[in-house]
Design an enzyme around this catalytic site. Structure first.
Site, PDB file in Angstrom:
ATOM      1  N   HIS A  38       0.838  -1.208   0.000  1.00 57.36           N
ATOM      2  CA  HIS A  38       0.000   0.000   0.000  1.00 57.36           C
ATOM      3  C   HIS A  38       0.873   1.259   0.000  1.00 57.36           C
ATOM      4  O   HIS A  38       0.616   2.206  -0.742  1.00 57.36           O
ATOM      5  CB  HIS A  38      -0.903   0.030   1.246  1.00 57.36           C
ATOM      6  CG  HIS A  38      -1.876  -1.106   1.331  1.00 57.36           C
ATOM      7  ND1 HIS A  38      -1.998  -1.891   2.464  1.00 57.36           N
ATOM      8  CD2 HIS A  38      -2.770  -1.600   0.445  1.00 57.36           C
ATOM      9  CE1 HIS A  38      -2.947  -2.808   2.269  1.00 57.36           C
ATOM     10  NE2 HIS A  38      -3.419  -2.656   1.051  1.00 57.36           N
ATOM     11  N   ARG A  78      -2.085  -6.357  -8.512  1.00 56.74           N
ATOM     12  CA  ARG A  78      -1.014  -7.342  -8.359  1.00 56.74           C
ATOM     13  C   ARG A  78      -1.113  -8.441  -9.408  1.00 56.74           C
ATOM     14  O   ARG A  78      -0.142  -8.790 -10.043  1.00 56.74           O
ATOM     15  CB  ARG A  78      -1.088  -7.980  -6.961  1.00 56.74           C
ATOM     16  CG  ARG A  78      -0.645  -7.060  -5.862  1.00 56.74           C
ATOM     17  CD  ARG A  78      -1.114  -7.519  -4.511  1.00 56.74           C
ATOM     18  NE  ARG A  78      -2.571  -7.461  -4.433  1.00 56.74           N
ATOM     19  CZ  ARG A  78      -3.257  -7.621  -3.324  1.00 56.74           C
ATOM     20  NH1 ARG A  78      -2.636  -7.893  -2.206  1.00 56.74           N
ATOM     21  NH2 ARG A  78      -4.565  -7.524  -3.322  1.00 56.74           N
ATOM     22  N   LYS A 100     -18.940  -5.510   9.249  1.00 65.98           N
ATOM     23  CA  LYS A 100     -17.768  -6.346   8.979  1.00 65.98           C
ATOM     24  C   LYS A 100     -16.717  -6.103  10.045  1.00 65.98           C
ATOM     25  O   LYS A 100     -16.320  -4.964  10.276  1.00 65.98           O
ATOM     26  CB  LYS A 100     -17.196  -5.988   7.594  1.00 65.98           C
ATOM     27  CG  LYS A 100     -17.022  -7.199   6.697  1.00 65.98           C
ATOM     28  CD  LYS A 100     -16.670  -6.808   5.295  1.00 65.98           C
ATOM     29  CE  LYS A 100     -15.183  -6.882   5.048  1.00 65.98           C
ATOM     30  NZ  LYS A 100     -14.852  -6.454   3.671  1.00 65.98           N
ATOM     31  N   SER A 135      -2.713  -8.177   2.854  1.00 63.78           N
ATOM     32  CA  SER A 135      -3.056  -7.969   4.265  1.00 63.78           C
ATOM     33  C   SER A 135      -3.460  -9.271   4.956  1.00 63.78           C
ATOM     34  O   SER A 135      -3.167  -9.466   6.133  1.00 63.78           O
ATOM     35  CB  SER A 135      -4.173  -6.945   4.397  1.00 63.78           C
ATOM     36  OG  SER A 135      -3.737  -5.692   3.941  1.00 63.78           O
TER      37      SER A 135
HETATM   38  P1  ADP Z   1      -9.778  -3.870  -0.052  1.00 68.31           P
HETATM   39  O1  ADP Z   1     -10.368  -4.260   1.259  1.00 68.31           O
HETATM   40  O2  ADP Z   1     -10.533  -2.813  -0.795  1.00 68.31           O
HETATM   41  O3  ADP Z   1      -9.328  -5.018  -0.933  1.00 68.31           O
HETATM   42  P2  ADP Z   1      -7.042  -3.539   0.689  1.00 68.31           P
HETATM   43  O4  ADP Z   1      -6.699  -2.840   1.939  1.00 68.31           O
HETATM   44  O5  ADP Z   1      -6.804  -5.001   0.672  1.00 68.31           O
HETATM   45  O6  ADP Z   1      -8.494  -3.112   0.390  1.00 68.31           O
HETATM   46  O7  ADP Z   1      -6.269  -2.905  -0.545  1.00 68.31           O
HETATM   47  C1  ADP Z   1      -6.463  -1.593  -0.985  1.00 68.31           C
HETATM   48  C2  ADP Z   1      -5.799  -1.406  -2.339  1.00 68.31           C
HETATM   49  O8  ADP Z   1      -4.418  -1.704  -2.264  1.00 68.31           O
HETATM   50  C3  ADP Z   1      -6.331  -2.301  -3.449  1.00 68.31           C
HETATM   51  O9  ADP Z   1      -6.331  -1.569  -4.658  1.00 68.31           O
HETATM   52  C4  ADP Z   1      -5.330  -3.394  -3.547  1.00 68.31           C
HETATM   53  O10 ADP Z   1      -5.293  -3.966  -4.830  1.00 68.31           O
HETATM   54  C5  ADP Z   1      -4.062  -2.630  -3.264  1.00 68.31           C
HETATM   55  N1  ADP Z   1      -2.991  -3.486  -2.753  1.00 68.31           N
HETATM   56  C6  ADP Z   1      -3.043  -4.340  -1.721  1.00 68.31           C
HETATM   57  N2  ADP Z   1      -1.855  -4.964  -1.532  1.00 68.31           N
HETATM   58  C7  ADP Z   1      -1.026  -4.481  -2.507  1.00 68.31           C
HETATM   59  C8  ADP Z   1       0.329  -4.757  -2.875  1.00 68.31           C
HETATM   60  N3  ADP Z   1       1.059  -5.664  -2.235  1.00 68.31           N
HETATM   61  N4  ADP Z   1       0.843  -4.084  -3.928  1.00 68.31           N
HETATM   62  C9  ADP Z   1       0.081  -3.182  -4.582  1.00 68.31           C
HETATM   63  N5  ADP Z   1      -1.205  -2.900  -4.312  1.00 68.31           N
HETATM   64  C10 ADP Z   1      -1.752  -3.534  -3.278  1.00 68.31           C
END
Ligand code: ADP
Length: 165
Positions: A21, A94, A45, A132
């Site tokens: 992120h 990704r 949630k 995450s």
């Molecule tokens: P959500 O609950 O909306 O999936 P996340 O917190 O998992 O939210 O992710 C938010 C954004 O960050 C999404 O666009 C996701 O694709 C991106 N993201 C998550 N992990 C990575 C990573 N390792 N590299 C690049 N983008 C990422």
């Protein structure tokens, strides 16, 4: 309507915020004037890390970046875009699985709010496997996830910060 400033929102649950992120947000500062990280809150949630901790960690990461801010929003992402005057939604990609999921959300958002553009940044190769859910699992089971977390953050706080032990 939107002002001339290019504002992007970066929505997510960030449970927790990872180096993946952080990298997307930092790279996006070269494209946008201002980035608002929107921590989505859904009362139905349950997250692993409490909202206050997730916010605190993100604020610490960008403490010295005055063009990056963090806010909480419950509800539709496009409503938040309207509220802060953002013309862009930033998302990270990704894999092809991410793409299929993101495509649907972006197209629906576009239908509901035609002025919005979703902009995707492809992850750097080293961050492709970082997500995450895996980071949470490592922490939950007492492992060291520090290599996947923003450098300024303290791993101990994560160990103590989760709801489930
Ligand atoms: P959500 O609950 O909306 O999936 P996340 O917190 O998992 O939210 O992710 C938010 C954004 O960050 C999404 O666009 C996701 O694709 C991106 N993201 C998550 N992990 C990575 C990573 N390792 N590299 C690049 N983008 C990422």
């Amino acid at each position: 309507m939107q002002c001339m400033e290019k504002i992007a929102i970066f929505p997510g649950s960030f449970d927790p915020f990872t180096i993946g992120h952080e990298s997307i947000v930092r790279r996006a500062t070269r494209i946008f004037d201002r980035i608002v990280i929107m921590v989505g809150y859904n009362s139905n949630k349950k997250s692993f890390f409490p909202l206050e901790m997730r916010l605190k960690w993100i604020r610490e990461v960008f403490e010295f970046d005055n063009n990056i801010s963090v806010e909480v929003h419950e509800g539709l992402t496009i409503d938040f875009c309207k509220k802060v005057g953002a013309g862009y939604i930033l998302r990270g990609l990704r894999t092809s699985a991410d793409f299929e999921f993101e495509r649907a959300i972006a197209q629906v958002n576009k239908q509901m709010y035609p002025e919005i553009e979703t902009v995707f940044l492809l992850t750097i190769p080293e961050h492709t496997p970082v997500n995450s859910t895996i980071v949470r699992d490592i922490i939950m089971h007492g492992g060291d996830a520090s290599r996947f977390l923003p450098r300024v953050l303290n791993m101990e706080e994560f160990r103590n910060g989760g709801y489930q032990k």
